[in-house]
Write a protein that holds these residues in place. Structure first.
Motif, short mmCIF file in Angstrom:
data_model
loop_
_atom_site.label_atom_id
_atom_site.label_comp_id
_atom_site.label_asym_id
_atom_site.label_seq_id
_atom_site.Cartn_x
_atom_site.Cartn_y
_atom_site.Cartn_z
N GLY A 20 0.82 -1.20 0.00
CA GLY A 20 0.00 0.00 0.00
C GLY A 20 0.85 1.25 0.00
N VAL A 21 0.17 2.38 0.21
CA VAL A 21 0.84 3.69 0.19
C VAL A 21 0.52 4.41 1.50
CG1 VAL A 21 0.82 5.98 -0.88
CG2 VAL A 21 0.88 3.93 -2.30
N SER A 22 1.54 4.94 2.13
CA SER A 22 1.33 5.69 3.38
C SER A 22 2.12 6.99 3.37
CB SER A 22 1.76 4.86 4.59
OG SER A 22 1.67 5.63 5.77
N PHE A 23 1.41 8.08 3.66
CA PHE A 23 2.03 9.38 3.90
C PHE A 23 1.65 9.86 5.30
CE2 PHE A 23 2.27 9.16 -0.66
CZ PHE A 23 3.43 9.87 -0.99
N ALA A 24 1.41 8.90 6.18
CA ALA A 24 0.90 9.19 7.52
C ALA A 24 1.85 10.11 8.30
CB ALA A 24 0.69 7.90 8.30
N GLY A 25 1.28 11.14 8.90
CA GLY A 25 2.03 12.00 9.81
C GLY A 25 3.04 12.92 9.16
N GLN A 26 2.96 13.12 7.85
CA GLN A 26 3.96 13.96 7.18
C GLN A 26 3.55 15.43 7.11
OE1 GLN A 26 5.70 12.46 3.57
NE2 GLN A 26 5.54 10.32 4.21
N SER A 27 2.35 15.75 7.60
CA SER A 27 1.88 17.15 7.64
C SER A 27 1.95 17.85 6.30
CB SER A 27 2.67 17.94 8.71
OG SER A 27 2.54 17.35 9.97
N LEU A 28 1.64 17.14 5.24
CA LEU A 28 1.65 17.73 3.90
C LEU A 28 0.42 18.62 3.70
CD1 LEU A 28 2.61 14.57 1.79
CD2 LEU A 28 4.14 16.33 2.71
N VAL A 29 0.63 19.79 3.12
CA VAL A 29 -0.47 20.69 2.77
C VAL A 29 -0.73 20.53 1.28
CG1 VAL A 29 -1.30 23.07 2.75
CG2 VAL A 29 0.18 22.29 4.61
N LEU A 30 -1.74 19.76 0.95
CA LEU A 30 -2.03 19.43 -0.44
C LEU A 30 -3.20 20.28 -0.94
CD1 LEU A 30 -1.78 15.54 -0.04
CD2 LEU A 30 0.05 17.16 -0.58
N LYS A 44 0.34 5.32 -8.27
CA LYS A 44 0.54 4.70 -9.58
C LYS A 44 1.68 3.69 -9.58
CE LYS A 44 -1.34 8.47 -12.40
NZ LYS A 44 -1.06 9.47 -13.46
N ALA A 45 2.67 3.91 -8.70
CA ALA A 45 3.83 3.01 -8.66
C ALA A 45 3.56 1.77 -7.81
CB ALA A 45 5.04 3.75 -8.10
N CYS A 46 2.51 1.79 -7.02
CA CYS A 46 2.23 0.67 -6.12
C CYS A 46 1.68 -0.51 -6.92
CB CYS A 46 1.23 1.10 -5.05
SG CYS A 46 0.92 -0.18 -3.81
N PRO A 47 2.30 -1.69 -6.80
CA PRO A 47 1.86 -2.85 -7.59
C PRO A 47 0.49 -3.39 -7.16
CG PRO A 47 3.57 -3.49 -6.03
CD PRO A 47 3.49 -2.00 -5.99
N CYS A 48 0.16 -3.22 -5.87
CA CYS A 48 -1.13 -3.72 -5.38
C CYS A 48 -1.57 -2.85 -4.21
CB CYS A 48 -1.01 -5.18 -4.95
SG CYS A 48 -2.60 -5.91 -4.47
N LEU A 49 -2.41 -1.88 -4.49
CA LEU A 49 -2.80 -0.86 -3.51
C LEU A 49 -3.87 -1.41 -2.56
CD1 LEU A 49 -2.25 2.23 -2.85
CD2 LEU A 49 -4.39 2.66 -4.10
N ASN A 50 -3.43 -2.16 -1.55
CA ASN A 50 -4.39 -2.69 -0.57
C ASN A 50 -4.82 -1.63 0.44
OD1 ASN A 50 -3.13 -6.11 -0.31
ND2 ASN A 50 -4.47 -5.13 -1.79
N TYR A 51 -3.95 -0.68 0.73
CA TYR A 51 -4.32 0.37 1.69
C TYR A 51 -3.75 1.71 1.23
CZ TYR A 51 0.43 0.60 3.61
OH TYR A 51 1.78 0.79 3.77
N LEU A 52 -4.44 2.80 1.66
CA LEU A 52 -3.98 4.17 1.40
C LEU A 52 -4.12 4.94 2.71
CD1 LEU A 52 -3.05 6.47 -0.43
CD2 LEU A 52 -5.46 6.86 -1.04
N ASP A 53 -2.98 5.34 3.26
CA ASP A 53 -2.95 6.02 4.55
C ASP A 53 -2.51 7.48 4.34
OD1 ASP A 53 -2.70 6.88 7.13
OD2 ASP A 53 -1.55 5.15 7.84
N LEU A 54 -3.46 8.40 4.55
CA LEU A 54 -3.17 9.83 4.39
C LEU A 54 -3.35 10.59 5.70
CD1 LEU A 54 -4.95 10.48 0.96
CD2 LEU A 54 -2.51 10.16 1.36
N GLU A 55 -3.28 9.88 6.79
CA GLU A 55 -3.51 10.50 8.11
C GLU A 55 -2.50 11.62 8.39
OE1 GLU A 55 -3.20 9.37 12.86
OE2 GLU A 55 -3.30 7.76 11.38
N GLY A 56 -3.03 12.72 8.96
CA GLY A 56 -2.15 13.79 9.42
C GLY A 56 -1.71 14.75 8.35
N ASN A 57 -2.32 14.70 7.17
CA ASN A 57 -2.05 15.67 6.12
C ASN A 57 -3.33 16.50 5.92
OD1 ASN A 57 0.69 14.59 5.22
ND2 ASN A 57 -0.61 12.77 5.04
N THR A 58 -3.30 17.48 5.03
CA THR A 58 -4.52 18.26 4.80
C THR A 58 -4.78 18.36 3.30
OG1 THR A 58 -5.59 20.41 5.10
CG2 THR A 58 -3.19 20.41 5.02
#
Length: 582
Positions: A20-30, A44-58
């Motif tokens: 999966g993909v995780s950007f947890a806790g990186q405080s990104l302002v998107l 797009k680069a993840c071969p099998c996106l079982n989870y997506l973690d965007l916690e702690g960003n905006t």
């Protein structure tokens, strides 16, 4: 010690990290699509996106749209959406659209979610619009865990959530794969009795719940009874957390009635629920049934004003709870001798190691009144009054002694800050509106109406508070401010401007002046305040008629979008229907 549950959780964490993909806790302002490029490329680069973690960003709307486009392409295998604390600093009006983009993308991709976490996103009732779209669509037919802790849903948001879940169950059943939700977390949401009752009706239809967390929601015994009834259709319940609501004796009786159904119960958290001795005794009787709750590991009855008899009864109820490792009874009224007796009973039963600290004891400060000679109805009445006053006292205790200004309150109008206002608050609000009007280039009278009405909205929004002392002050100030508005409008020929501004600030029509600012107050409380205000002599008949017309108008929304305030509007309209308009 070997623990299969711990190993299971570790394996779960490992699986999340590996696929999966995780950007947890990186405080990104998107904000823009460019800002979201890192996330898009990772998806797009993840071969099998079982989870997506965007916690702690905006996440802003353009960024959400860009991520959604990537999910349309790569989101088919997505099972776990960890979107906790993902909209910090965003306008409430942005969040539904962002959620709508993400939800639509999952539909397009054919995702089948098992876990959705949107906790700590303070989007309130309006945010449920975008969430309702997602919940009622195919990606959520397979949902097993739904976490919505600390979202500020309020009563109307709770009702909307209930309707969305009911629709999801209906839609998924038609597809032959009925919703089998197991974990439902909805703590710290100000649901109160009405929100709890709406969700309880869904519990009764689901029948698959294993973990329910509804702590700190301002729910009283009426809502607790509904929850108990709803959960009775879910025999596999393992975890029930109702901490920091007001259960009392009536609520305890309702829970005690259904507890025997949950034979596999592992955790029961009823801490800080004003059970008092009588309520705890009722629960102890249900828990003591031999062989009925042998899987119980965690029991919290702390801070409930329990006396010695209740403590001893709870201790004896652990006689067959061989798996119990955590017993919370601190913050009650056992006294030194009572605490020692409690320890003796637990030692004899082999449960002493489960008992946590008893350092905080309130025996001297919390003397229980003698109920001897009173009828059961009188005792229950006293109990209900105590529940309300004690809850309000806790709210007052949380308020620091610092005094704040009207300007500070209006910048962030919370219940705590309302209680901190000192002196003649009505005049202070009027003076503040006068100063703002004098600084404006438009007609002073019109600007004064607009500014004082916005102030009134921010005050009356708190009329929906779960704390009585906040509601009382908010209702008093709202009454005084509305009276001032109408008298000023009559004296200065501003009735039309007041009526128009009222419709705009209640979200019933769009304002022509785009610079006047967006609605950032809880309209549910504003409608609640008007239920009493419209019956005052100063409230003009023509204003009542105007309100009635616009409340009857159907709300224009997109498909599957529910008006978050439809129930509050219906309640206000019902009162208007009963008033003779002349």
């Amino acid at each position: 010690m070997f623990c299969l549950g711990d190993i299971s959780e570790q394996l779960k964490d490992v699986s999340r990290k590996s696929v999966g993909v995780s950007f947890a806790g990186q405080s990104l302002v998107l904000d823009t699509a460019s800002d979201a490029l890192r996330v898009v490329e990772a998806i797009k680069a993840c071969p099998c996106l079982n989870y997506l973690d965007l916690e702690g960003n905006t996440l802003g709307i353009p960024a959400a749209e860009a991520i959604a486009e990537a999910l349309k392409e790569k989101g088919a295998p997505l099972k776990i959406a960890l979107w906790k604390d993902m909209f910090t600093g965003r306008l409430k009006t942005e969040i539904p659209k962002a959620l709508e983009y993400l939800g639509t993308a999952l539909c397009t991709a054919g995702s089948q979610l098992t876990e959705l976490d949107l906790s700590d996103n303070a989007f309130g009732p309006i945010g449920i619009q975008g969430l309702a779209n997602l919940l009622t669509s195919s990606p959520c037919y397979t949902l097993q865990e739904l976490r919505l802790n600390n979202n500020g849903l309020g009563i109307s948001g709770g009702k909307m959530l209930a309707k969305a879940l009911e629709k999801c169950l209906e839609n998924s059943s038609k597809e032959g794969t009925p919703l089998t939700l197991k974990v439902f977390i909805v703590g710290r949401n100000r649901l109160e009795n009405e929100g709890a009752q709406a969700l309880a009706s869904v519990f009764e239809k689901l029948k698959t719940l294993e973990e329910v967390v509804m702590q700190q929601n301002g729910i009283y015994h009426i809502g607790i009874a509904a929850i108990a009834q709803g959960l009775s259709a879910n025999p596999n319940l393992r975890v029930l957390n109702l901490n920091d609501n007001t259960i009392g004796l009536k609520g305890a009786k309702a829970l005690a009635k259904v507890l025997p159904i949950f034979r596999g119960l592992e955790e029961l958290n009823l801490g800080d629920c004003l059970l008092k001795t009588k309520g705890a005794l009722v629960l102890a009787e249900a828990l003591e049934i031999h062989g009925n709750h042998i899987s119980l590991k965690y029991l919290d009855l702390s801070n409930n004003e329990l006396r010695v008899d209740a403590g001893n009864a709870i201790a004896k109820a652990t006689h067959d709870k061989t798996l119990l490792t955590n017993l919370q009874l601190d913050g009650n009224c056992f006294g030194t001798e009572g605490s020692e007796k409690l320890r003796q009973i637990l030692t004899k039963l082999g449960r002493i190691d489960a008992l946590n600290s008893l350092d905080e004891d309130y025996t001297e400060d919390e003397e229980e009144e003698d109920d001897e000679g009173k009828t059961s109805e009188e005792c229950e009445s006293d109990n209900n009054e105590d529940e309300t006053s004690d809850k309000d006292k806790r709210m007052q205790d949380n308020v620091q002694s610092t005094v704040i200004t009207v300007a500070e309150f209006l910048k962030s109008p919370t219940g705590e800050k309302l209680l901190l206002l000192q002196g003649d608050n009505v005049q202070a609000f009027i003076d503040h509106a006068t100063n703002l009007a004098n600084q404006s280039n438009v007609t002073t009278e019109q600007k004064y109406i607009e500014e004082l009405l916005r102030i009134t909205m921010k005050v009356s929004a708190l009329c929906g508070s779960g704390y009585m002392n906040v509601r009382i002050k908010a209702e008093f100030l709202s009454d005084a401010l509305y009276a001032k508005l109408f008298s000023y409008a009559i004296e200065n020929n501003q009735i039309l401007n007041l009526n128009n501004a009222l419709l705009v600030n209640l979200g019933l029509i769009k304002g022509e002046d785009k610079s006047s600012g967006k609605i950032d107050w809880n309209l549910e409380g504003c409608f609640k305040a008007l239920e009493k205000i419209i019956q005052r002599d100063y409230f003009l008949a023509q204003t009542r008629s105007m309100l009635k017309i616009f409340l009857e108008r159907p709300v224009k929304t997109r498909a599957n979008v529910i008006d978050p305030f439809q129930d509050s509007k219906a309640d206000l309209k019902a009162i208007l229907d009963n008033i003779q308009v002349t």
